[in-house]
Design a protein around this motif. Structure first.
Motif: not given
Length: 438
Positions: A420-424, A380, A429
């Motif tokens: 372009n991945e989201k983090w949870s 990011q 993942h």
């Protein structure tokens, strides 16, 4: 029953002595961070820090001002020690320490987390009601007693910490001495004791002594017959950790907790001879008792639940790191990695290798090489840096990681654009490849 457990008044000598020791230790921790160069290496020299995800706004206070930040924390420590403006000083330290904790992960350890929650607890304790400047300025707050929950909160917190630390060690790589041997091998250069630490009996002592100590120390301190033996075992254990692993004030803080396990009369005679000993054991139920009990139970429910989340996340936490933090998993594995980042300009499809040293310190490179959340954050960061140049990029990672001396294996799906991945924080993942750890 619960009212008696929480609100029965007991002698407060242990809390007063602990406040004095605690204030001195957080002063030393704060000032020591300046003089050892920790602040310079961790919070001043880096272009940015790997903050806890969601705390990006803390990047704005990184830099030279962190020296002032730590000086203020040191002053708060002194004020806590002497009991001056106690609650304000304790609250200020807690907020400043939490800021430091959440703004960087490169130097993460469970001891920093423990100090944060312990400081928050201390804010609410009546630790300034005796032997304090606050009492001299306002005699009406003077007291020789405290509610039993003030002692119980420490015992329960320590029991949770040590129990999880013991259970976490009960896995093959610890039990077969793989991890203790790797830990001691890294200390081979120590003067005089380096070669001794390579001996098999030391590895057994670290492995099985660690499990037994963590699992039994709180019950043994609570039982009068074993209390003294447990305390002397604590001295050896924590001084060993202090010398070998150099974990700051934590060993001495752990020893200071012993005041809550010995009889109040013992603590009063040793440290506060002029203080009257409270022995009435009155039960004083406050008007907000119901709210307090609910918050008390909720807090410890969270403390019990947080370390369990790893069991609800796919794959092995030793590999994925998902669920590792806030879980009392201390010195449980050794990792090394060979990792590279590359960027692709979406407009031209030109691929460029990233020179990590252009962006990161050596310590940050070690983190970004093997920790998925840090890899994601760096992706990011790269996306943001190149966006300022007018470029829209993709970020790809090739990483080979070994855990506890095993052969290196591919760690990250190199076809996934991490930018372009989201983090949870509470789920696995899929771009972290399977571990196949036994």
């Amino acid at each position: 029953m619960m009212n008696k457990l929480l609100f029965k008044h007991i002698d407060n000598s242990a809390l007063i002595v602990f406040r004095i020791i605690f204030g001195a230790l957080i002063f030393l921790e704060s000032i020591g961070a300046i003089f050892t160069g920790w602040i310079r290496r961790t919070l001043v020299e880096p272009e940015f820090t790997f903050n806890f995800i969601g705390f990006d706004f803390l990047q704005t206070i990184q830099g030279e001002w962190m020296y002032i930040h730590y000086v203020i924390m040191g002053i708060c420590g002194l004020f806590v020690m002497v009991g001056y403006k106690y609650r304000i000083s304790m609250l200020t330290f807690t907020l400043l320490w939490a800021t430091t904790y959440f703004m960087q992960k490169s130097s993460y350890n469970n001891h920093y987390y423990f100090l944060m929650i312990l400081s928050a607890i201390m804010v609410f304790l009546p630790a300034n009601t005796y032997a304090s400047i606050d009492v001299k300025q306002n005699p009406s707050i003077k007291s020789i007693s405290m509610p039993n929950w003030c002692r119980l909160v420490f015992i329960l917190q320590l029991f949770i910490l040590y129990s999880y630390a013991s259970i976490a060690k009960m896995y093959p790589d610890w039990l077969d001495l793989t991890v203790p041997e790797l830990l001691m091998k890294s200390k081979k250069h120590y003067f005089l004791v380096g070669n001794v630490l390579q001996q098999k009996f030391v590895h057994y002592l670290v492995a099985y002594g660690g499990i037994l100590f963590d699992g039994l120390i709180i019950p043994l301190l609570l039982w009068k017959r074993t209390r003294k033996v447990a305390f002397f075992a604590s001295i050896f254990f924590h001084l060993f950790n202090s010398f070998i692993f150099q974990v700051g004030i934590f060993p001495y803080l752990s020893l200071a907790f012993a005041v809550f396990f010995f009889e109040p009369k013992v603590i009063q005679k040793l440290f506060l001879k002029r203080k009257p000993l409270y022995s009435e054991e009155k039960i004083e139920i406050p008007s907000h008792a119901t709210i307090f009990k609910s918050l008390f139970v909720l807090y410890f429910a969270i403390q019990i639940a947080l370390p369990l989340r790893q069991h609800f996340i796919q794959d092995n936490v030793l590999w994925t790191e998902e669920g590792h933090r806030l879980s009392w998993r201390m010195m449980l594995r050794s990792k090394s990695a060979n990792t590279s980042f590359s960027i692709v300009d979406k407009a031209t499809q030109v691929k460029t290798q990233v020179k990590l040293e252009d962006y990161l310190t050596k310590k940050q490179i070690r983190s970004v090489s093997s920790k998925p959340d840090v890899m994601w954050q760096f992706a990011q960061r790269l996306k943001s840096v190149y966006a300022e140049k007018g470029m829209d990029i993709e970020v790809y990672v090739k990483a080979y990681v070994n855990v506890n001396g095993r052969p290196s294996k591919p760690f990250i799906d190199s076809k996934v654009d991490l930018a372009n991945e989201k983090w949870s924080p509470f789920k696995h993942h899929d771009w972290i490849l399977p571990s196949n750890l036994d």
